[in-house]
Write an enzyme that holds these catalytic residues in place. Structure first.
Site, PDB file in Angstrom:
ATOM      1  N   TYR A  49      14.157 -20.217  13.487  1.00 15.15           N
ATOM      2  CA  TYR A  49      12.840 -19.683  13.914  1.00 15.15           C
ATOM      3  C   TYR A  49      12.928 -18.112  13.627  1.00 15.15           C
ATOM      4  O   TYR A  49      11.872 -17.428  13.267  1.00 15.15           O
ATOM      5  CB  TYR A  49      12.930 -19.869  15.294  1.00 15.15           C
ATOM      6  CG  TYR A  49      11.550 -19.472  16.242  1.00 15.15           C
ATOM      7  CD1 TYR A  49      10.208 -20.041  15.899  1.00 15.15           C
ATOM      8  CD2 TYR A  49      11.817 -18.248  16.764  1.00 15.15           C
ATOM      9  CE1 TYR A  49       9.261 -19.385  16.615  1.00 15.15           C
ATOM     10  CE2 TYR A  49      10.610 -17.751  17.432  1.00 15.15           C
ATOM     11  CZ  TYR A  49       9.372 -18.274  17.418  1.00 15.15           C
ATOM     12  OH  TYR A  49       8.419 -17.738  17.931  1.00 15.15           O
TER      13      TYR A  49
ATOM     14  N   LYS B  16      10.020 -16.081  11.351  1.00 12.80           N
ATOM     15  CA  LYS B  16       9.228 -14.935  11.958  1.00 12.80           C
ATOM     16  C   LYS B  16       9.325 -13.456  11.353  1.00 12.80           C
ATOM     17  O   LYS B  16       8.362 -12.831  11.060  1.00 12.80           O
ATOM     18  CB  LYS B  16       9.347 -14.867  13.518  1.00 12.80           C
ATOM     19  CG  LYS B  16       8.965 -16.195  14.204  1.00 12.80           C
ATOM     20  CD  LYS B  16       7.286 -16.317  14.007  1.00 12.80           C
ATOM     21  CE  LYS B  16       6.643 -17.727  14.484  1.00 12.80           C
ATOM     22  NZ  LYS B  16       5.450 -17.852  14.502  1.00 12.80           N
TER      23      LYS B  16
END
Length: 269
Positions: free
Chosen positions: A174, A178
């Site tokens: 994740y 990002k």
């Protein structure tokens, strides 16, 4: 001492207050959480919003709830359409439909994303592929499609995260996506600036949505989370919405290529 009295009221010192009525926006991941807040919030500012999500049933419920709370009195609109952001053709159809339906496209919000939490030894190829397809490919496809339709300039907002700058266990994939969104935002701002398109990102911290419900279920998790936030509270979706409204408005007319943290100071805490 310099006399600044001659600056008062001059054009260069007259602020551009947010005025969004009549503009057209697409918000991805609009079925729930911050996406739902963004879509309804923009519509309440008079924006015509096409909210898209792969979960069509939940999206339509969200649209109905928004209208039941008096959305129609604000002269904007909020419609929901199915879309898989990892599909370039789906995204292109939505962008073209916005122009076909409203005659223009002014704002594109790349909000859709997933939040896997898996320790490194357990991460498999499927999780890596799926997370990048949605969190990164979806942002790139959205920006491409929006830029193609924004003939007279516009604004693209990407959803990064505090995780792009401050990592935690179990979030390697994740956080990597990002960080990619943060970098992609800068690249898009450089390449699309000549078309009058501003590109910025929001980097929320701990926001009270379905995605963060786990913090209430694990003993001690809330206290631990709060200890990392200098402002001492969990953020609300409206905190991020207010930052979004600034970035898409003329008040941010000279802001591009930036990632704005909305995290209560946790990036530095």
């Amino acid at each position: 001492m310099t006399d600044h009295s001659d600056l008062q009221g001059s054009p260069s010192c007259t602020p551009h207050y947010p005025e969004l009525s009549g503009r057209v926006a697409v918000v991805t991941g609009a079925a729930r959480g911050m996406g739902a807040c963004f879509a309804a919030g923009l519509a309440r500012q008079g924006v015509h919003v096409l909210g898209v999500d792969i979960d069509e049933a939940t999206l339509q419920n969200t649209v109905r709830e928004a209208h039941q709370t008096g959305l129609s009195t604000h002269h904007g609109s909020f419609e929901g359409l199915p879309c898989d952001v990892s599909s370039r053709s789906d995204i292109q159809k939505i962008a073209a439909l916005a122009v076909q339906q409203f005659g223009r496209l002014d704002i594109w919000v790349n909000n859709a994303g997933i939040f896997p939490q898996t320790d490194v030894p357990s991460v498999d190829t499927k999780q890596i592929t799926q997370t990048f397809q949605i969190n990164v490919n979806g942002v790139f496809f959205g920006a491409q499609a929006a830029a193609e339709q924004m003939k007279h300039g516009g604004v693209i907002i990407n959803m990064a995260s505090v995780a792009a700058f401050r990592v935690r266990r179990g979030r390697a994939v994740y956080s990597a996506t990002k960080a990619a969104v943060h970098n992609l935002t800068q690249s898009l701002a450089v390449e699309l600036g000549g078309q009058g398109i501003r590109v910025n990102a929001l980097a929320p911290g701990f926001i009270d949505t379905e995605m963060t419900n786990w913090v209430r279920e694990i003993p001690g998790a809330m206290d631990k989370a709060l200890s990392t936030i200098p402002l001492g509270r969990i953020g609300e979706p409206t905190d991020v919405l207010n930052a979004l409204l600034f970035l898409v408005s003329d008040a941010a007319a000279y802001v591009s290529g930036q990632t704005l943290g909305v995290d209560g100071g946790s990036r530095h805490g």
